[in-house]
Design an enzyme around this catalytic site. Sequence first.
Site, PDB file in Angstrom:
ATOM      1  N   ASP A  67      30.469 -36.182  14.329  1.00  0.00           N
ATOM      2  CA  ASP A  67      30.232 -37.074  15.463  1.00  0.00           C
ATOM      3  C   ASP A  67      29.866 -38.489  15.031  1.00  0.00           C
ATOM      4  OD1 ASP A  67      27.807 -36.091  14.468  1.00  0.00           O
ATOM      5  OD2 ASP A  67      27.406 -34.876  16.220  1.00  0.00           O
ATOM      6  N   ASN A 129      18.278 -27.851  22.099  1.00  0.00           N
ATOM      7  CA  ASN A 129      18.894 -27.258  23.303  1.00  0.00           C
ATOM      8  C   ASN A 129      20.122 -26.412  22.962  1.00  0.00           C
ATOM      9  OD1 ASN A 129      20.781 -29.161  22.632  1.00  0.00           O
ATOM     10  ND2 ASN A 129      20.653 -30.348  24.514  1.00  0.00           N
ATOM     11  N   HIS A 131      22.701 -27.358  21.089  1.00  0.00           N
ATOM     12  CA  HIS A 131      23.974 -28.067  20.877  1.00  0.00           C
ATOM     13  C   HIS A 131      24.398 -28.003  19.403  1.00  0.00           C
ATOM     14  CE1 HIS A 131      21.900 -32.281  20.170  1.00  0.00           C
ATOM     15  NE2 HIS A 131      22.182 -31.731  19.008  1.00  0.00           N
ATOM     16  N   GLU A 136      26.839 -30.648  24.290  1.00  0.00           N
ATOM     17  CA  GLU A 136      25.621 -30.303  25.010  1.00  0.00           C
ATOM     18  C   GLU A 136      25.850 -29.041  25.849  1.00  0.00           C
ATOM     19  OE1 GLU A 136      23.141 -31.763  23.995  1.00  0.00           O
ATOM     20  OE2 GLU A 136      23.216 -33.945  24.032  1.00  0.00           O
TER      21      GLU A 136
HETATM   22  C1  F6R Z   1      24.650 -34.430  13.919  1.00  0.00           C
HETATM   23  C2  F6R Z   1      24.888 -33.292  14.777  1.00  0.00           C
HETATM   24  C3  F6R Z   1      23.795 -32.700  15.623  1.00  0.00           C
HETATM   25  C4  F6R Z   1      22.587 -32.311  14.772  1.00  0.00           C
HETATM   26  C5  F6R Z   1      21.488 -31.718  15.658  1.00  0.00           C
HETATM   27  C6  F6R Z   1      20.233 -31.409  14.857  1.00  0.00           C
HETATM   28  O1  F6R Z   1      25.823 -34.814  13.247  1.00  0.00           O
HETATM   29  O2  F6R Z   1      25.980 -32.839  14.844  1.00  0.00           O
HETATM   30  O3  F6R Z   1      24.262 -31.577  16.295  1.00  0.00           O
HETATM   31  O4  F6R Z   1      22.970 -31.389  13.803  1.00  0.00           O
HETATM   32  O5  F6R Z   1      21.164 -32.615  16.679  1.00  0.00           O
HETATM   33  O6  F6R Z   1      19.706 -32.590  14.360  1.00  0.00           O
HETATM   34  P1  F6R Z   1      18.595 -32.584  13.227  1.00  0.00           P
HETATM   35  O7  F6R Z   1      19.194 -31.948  12.039  1.00  0.00           O
HETATM   36  O8  F6R Z   1      18.261 -34.031  13.000  1.00  0.00           O
HETATM   37  O9  F6R Z   1      17.449 -31.793  13.778  1.00  0.00           O
END
Ligand code: F6R
Length: 233
Positions: A67, A129, A131, A136
């Site tokens: 992303d 959540n 994701h 989401e």
């Molecule tokens: C980032 C991504 C998100 C993160 C998720 C957890 O490229 O794809 O799905 O993996 O938000 O974020 P952290 O690791 O910062 O807790």
Amino acid sequence: MKIFICENADEIARLCAQKVINLIKRKEDAILGLATGSSPQKTYQQIIELSKQNNISFKNIKTFNLDEYVDYKKEKDSYEFFMKENLFLELDINLKNTNFPNKQNINNYDDLIKEAGGIDLQILGIGTNGHIAFNEPGTSFGSNTHIVNLTEQTIKDNSRFFTTIDDVPKQAYTMGLSSIYKAKEIILIATGKNKKKAIETLIKENKDISCPASILKDHPNVTLFLDYDCAPI
Ligand code: F6R
């Protein structure tokens, strides 16, 4: 899904980095799917160390990040910057072989991955959540790369990387759930008590779009790397 419960984030990083290095030893032009955020950071440090110790070259490696923010205010807020700082600039990777979804390629990002041969190993984190990437809750399991409005929860969770919460972009380009599912092998890294509920739902509940990560439940080659704090034990 295979589940590894590890002592701490350092052990997870060692195991995951070794997996990446082993893949590259077998396939010097492997295709890696990469995540940003806190979860993979230690793994990236370990990959850098192991590649230096073992003289592993990334010059034929291609990467596809999950992303990227839309309309970030400063370059240092972008996921591309994060990847350069945390991994790419420490390796001999050709930056032309690193890919991020963006305005120009959003409609053919999945084709670019396919043309490259498909992702051999996808690294994932998970949101509080449930994701994965920026898919989401409620996102269709059939989704390809698309643009999303980030939820308030995700904006709040990610504000720690920004000066103020108002600096967090409200939209992102993200691989879809179907794009991620196509990876040949997937490893998901989760640590800390704040991930426990998402992991519990992923492991114990049925596959449902209210938990986007639950698409992984019927993937043939997924391993969860969890620390004691988030493991449902
Ligand atoms: C980032 C991504 C998100 C993160 C998720 C957890 O490229 O794809 O799905 O993996 O938000 O974020 P952290 O690791 O910062 O807790």
